[in-house]
Design a protein around this motif. Structure first.
Motif, PDB file in Angstrom:
ATOM      1  N   MET A 138       0.825  -1.200   0.000  1.00 61.02           N
ATOM      2  CA  MET A 138       0.000   0.000   0.000  1.00 61.02           C
ATOM      3  C   MET A 138       0.862   1.255   0.000  1.00 61.02           C
ATOM      4  SD  MET A 138      -3.145  -1.001  -0.157  1.00 61.02           S
ATOM      5  CE  MET A 138      -4.237   0.229   0.569  1.00 61.02           C
ATOM      6  N   ARG A 139       1.937   1.260   0.774  1.00 61.09           N
ATOM      7  CA  ARG A 139       2.834   2.414   0.768  1.00 61.09           C
ATOM      8  C   ARG A 139       3.446   2.628  -0.615  1.00 61.09           C
ATOM      9  NH1 ARG A 139       6.141   1.110   6.407  1.00 61.09           N
ATOM     10  NH2 ARG A 139       4.597   2.006   7.853  1.00 61.09           N
ATOM     11  N   THR A 140       3.808   1.533  -1.265  1.00 62.99           N
ATOM     12  CA  THR A 140       4.412   1.633  -2.589  1.00 62.99           C
ATOM     13  C   THR A 140       3.405   2.158  -3.605  1.00 62.99           C
ATOM     14  OG1 THR A 140       5.923  -0.182  -2.068  1.00 62.99           O
ATOM     15  CG2 THR A 140       5.593   0.331  -4.393  1.00 62.99           C
ATOM     16  N   ALA A 141       2.166   1.656  -3.552  1.00 60.42           N
ATOM     17  CA  ALA A 141       1.129   2.128  -4.468  1.00 60.42           C
ATOM     18  C   ALA A 141       0.857   3.610  -4.255  1.00 60.42           C
ATOM     19  CB  ALA A 141      -0.150   1.321  -4.273  1.00 60.42           C
ATOM     20  N   ALA A 142       0.859   4.070  -3.001  1.00 58.80           N
ATOM     21  CA  ALA A 142       0.601   5.476  -2.705  1.00 58.80           C
ATOM     22  C   ALA A 142       1.730   6.374  -3.203  1.00 58.80           C
ATOM     23  CB  ALA A 142       0.406   5.668  -1.201  1.00 58.80           C
ATOM     24  N   LEU A 165      -2.869   7.861   3.822  1.00 63.51           N
ATOM     25  CA  LEU A 165      -2.190   7.027   2.826  1.00 63.51           C
ATOM     26  C   LEU A 165      -3.104   6.721   1.658  1.00 63.51           C
ATOM     27  CD1 LEU A 165       0.415   5.253   2.246  1.00 63.51           C
ATOM     28  CD2 LEU A 165      -0.857   3.379   3.265  1.00 63.51           C
ATOM     29  N   PHE A 166      -4.368   6.452   1.937  1.00 61.51           N
ATOM     30  CA  PHE A 166      -5.300   6.024   0.903  1.00 61.51           C
ATOM     31  C   PHE A 166      -5.549   7.115  -0.129  1.00 61.51           C
ATOM     32  CE2 PHE A 166      -7.209   3.497   4.626  1.00 61.51           C
ATOM     33  CZ  PHE A 166      -6.248   2.504   4.495  1.00 61.51           C
ATOM     34  N   SER A 167      -5.477   8.369   0.288  1.00 63.10           N
ATOM     35  CA  SER A 167      -5.798   9.474  -0.618  1.00 63.10           C
ATOM     36  C   SER A 167      -4.800   9.597  -1.763  1.00 63.10           C
ATOM     37  CB  SER A 167      -5.852  10.788   0.160  1.00 63.10           C
ATOM     38  OG  SER A 167      -4.572  11.115   0.679  1.00 63.10           O
ATOM     39  N   LYS A 168      -3.650   8.938  -1.637  1.00 60.25           N
ATOM     40  CA  LYS A 168      -2.624   9.019  -2.675  1.00 60.25           C
ATOM     41  C   LYS A 168      -2.683   7.848  -3.656  1.00 60.25           C
ATOM     42  CE  LYS A 168       0.359  11.114   0.841  1.00 60.25           C
ATOM     43  NZ  LYS A 168       1.585  10.921   1.640  1.00 60.25           N
ATOM     44  N   ILE A 169      -3.568   6.900  -3.404  1.00 59.01           N
ATOM     45  CA  ILE A 169      -3.605   5.673  -4.216  1.00 59.01           C
ATOM     46  C   ILE A 169      -4.574   5.830  -5.381  1.00 59.01           C
ATOM     47  CG2 ILE A 169      -4.275   3.234  -4.205  1.00 59.01           C
ATOM     48  CD1 ILE A 169      -3.269   3.086  -1.333  1.00 59.01           C
ATOM     49  N   THR A 170      -4.086   5.560  -6.582  1.00 53.28           N
ATOM     50  CA  THR A 170      -4.942   5.542  -7.770  1.00 53.28           C
ATOM     51  C   THR A 170      -5.119   4.130  -8.313  1.00 53.28           C
ATOM     52  OG1 THR A 170      -3.054   5.963  -9.233  1.00 53.28           O
ATOM     53  CG2 THR A 170      -4.255   7.882  -8.402  1.00 53.28           C
ATOM     54  N   ALA A 171      -4.336   3.180  -7.822  1.00 53.93           N
ATOM     55  CA  ALA A 171      -4.427   1.788  -8.270  1.00 53.93           C
ATOM     56  C   ALA A 171      -5.757   1.170  -7.849  1.00 53.93           C
ATOM     57  CB  ALA A 171      -3.278   0.979  -7.669  1.00 53.93           C
ATOM     58  N   ARG A 172      -6.150   0.130  -8.551  1.00 52.83           N
ATOM     59  CA  ARG A 172      -7.242  -0.715  -8.093  1.00 52.83           C
ATOM     60  C   ARG A 172      -6.710  -1.578  -6.961  1.00 52.83           C
ATOM     61  NH1 ARG A 172      -9.583  -2.956 -13.914  1.00 52.83           N
ATOM     62  NH2 ARG A 172      -9.489  -0.950 -15.008  1.00 52.83           N
ATOM     63  N   GLN A 192     -14.902   2.829   4.957  1.00 58.77           N
ATOM     64  CA  GLN A 192     -15.358   4.215   4.873  1.00 58.77           C
ATOM     65  C   GLN A 192     -14.203   5.142   4.522  1.00 58.77           C
ATOM     66  OE1 GLN A 192     -18.538   5.615   5.041  1.00 58.77           O
ATOM     67  NE2 GLN A 192     -17.315   7.342   4.280  1.00 58.77           N
ATOM     68  N   ALA A 193     -13.044   4.877   5.120  1.00 54.99           N
ATOM     69  CA  ALA A 193     -11.869   5.688   4.791  1.00 54.99           C
ATOM     70  C   ALA A 193     -11.463   5.511   3.333  1.00 54.99           C
ATOM     71  CB  ALA A 193     -10.710   5.312   5.709  1.00 54.99           C
ATOM     72  N   LEU A 194     -11.567   4.304   2.822  1.00 57.75           N
ATOM     73  CA  LEU A 194     -11.256   4.058   1.407  1.00 57.75           C
ATOM     74  C   LEU A 194     -12.263   4.761   0.508  1.00 57.75           C
ATOM     75  CD1 LEU A 194     -10.430   0.278   1.795  1.00 57.75           C
ATOM     76  CD2 LEU A 194      -8.798   2.007   1.036  1.00 57.75           C
TER      77      LEU A 194
END
Length: 244
Positions: A138-142, A165-172, A192-194
């Motif tokens: 997850m850190r790498t995807a972000a 962290l989640f706000s930076k992720i564009t991957a599926r 909910q956070a996702l």
């Protein structure tokens, strides 16, 4: 199934790694696989070979190469409950020393390596991980939204860095949680956070599973959970990396 043991140059030294890939000749999408805290061993190599058999170049780095080649500590063939406390006591200092800064420096080196391999296609890659490796995925995807098209984590502490962290992720994304790790209430808060972050995801508790359910060399292994993990991971990679 071709496999290799590799040495990957990083800013902090040489990371040993295991790679598996199809032998059909054409270039394949790359998958960076982060092992659990126990590291590269027969069960992890088998996971990589199985995934490679579905059409991917799978790279599994030794997370703790700064402390020596894998296995960094002595591991029994079967990590039962009676030996687990001793093993974890040895591993925890290594896990704690593997900071986010180290993770991301290493990820850059692994991506650079993948782009130079003749067996790897030029498109985006995926990251997947188990246990602590799930958080690293997850850190790498972000950190690399332009490079990472899919991210998956299994029995991993994916919420440890907080919702930012989640706000930076564009991957599926797919998150497969152990029932022993995650309550329905905690799952609702995580999802909910996702949702708030706009992540395209599936996130679910795998029924009847304990932490580590994908690892057949531990007491936590669940055949049904392991199958479910493939049933979720393979379609995710297929849709994100090949467009099928």
């Amino acid at each position: 199934m071709p496999t290799k043991m590799l040495q990957i140059p990083t800013p902090d030294g040489q990371a040993d790694a295991f790679a598996a890939f199809p032998d059909h000749g054409e270039r394949r999408p790359g998958v960076l696989m982060y092992a659990d805290g126990f590291g590269i061993r027969p069960v992890i190599r088998e996971l990589a070979r199985e995934l490679a058999g579905h059409g991917y170049y799978v790279l599994v780095p030794n997370l703790f190469y700064r402390h020596g080649p894998a296995p960094v500590i002595e591991l029994p063939e079967y990590i039962g409950e009676e030996i687990r406390p001793r093993v974890m006591a040895e591993l925890m200092p290594l896990i704690q020393a593997h900071t986010t800064e180290r993770v991301l420096r290493d990820a850059e080196a692994y991506f650079q390596f993948l782009t130079t391999q003749p067996e790897v296609g030029a498109g985006p890659i995926a990251v997947t991980g188990y246990c602590i490796g799930g958080l690293l995925a997850m850190r790498t995807a972000a950190a690399h939204p332009a490079r990472v098209a899919a991210a998956a984590a299994f029995h991993g502490p994916v919420g440890a860095d907080g919702p930012g962290l989640f706000s930076k992720i564009t991957a599926r994304v797919h998150l497969g949680h152990a029932e022993g790790d995650m309550t329905p209430e905690a799952l609702g808060e995580l999802n909910q956070a996702l949702d708030t972050a706009g992540v395209r995801y599936t996130s679910e508790i795998y029924p009847g599973t304990l932490h580590g359910f994908t690892m057949s060399d531990t007491d936590a292994f669940s055949a049904s959970g392991f199958k479910r993990h493939w049933d979720r991971l393979l379609p995710l990679l297929d849709s994100a990396l090949t467009g099928n």
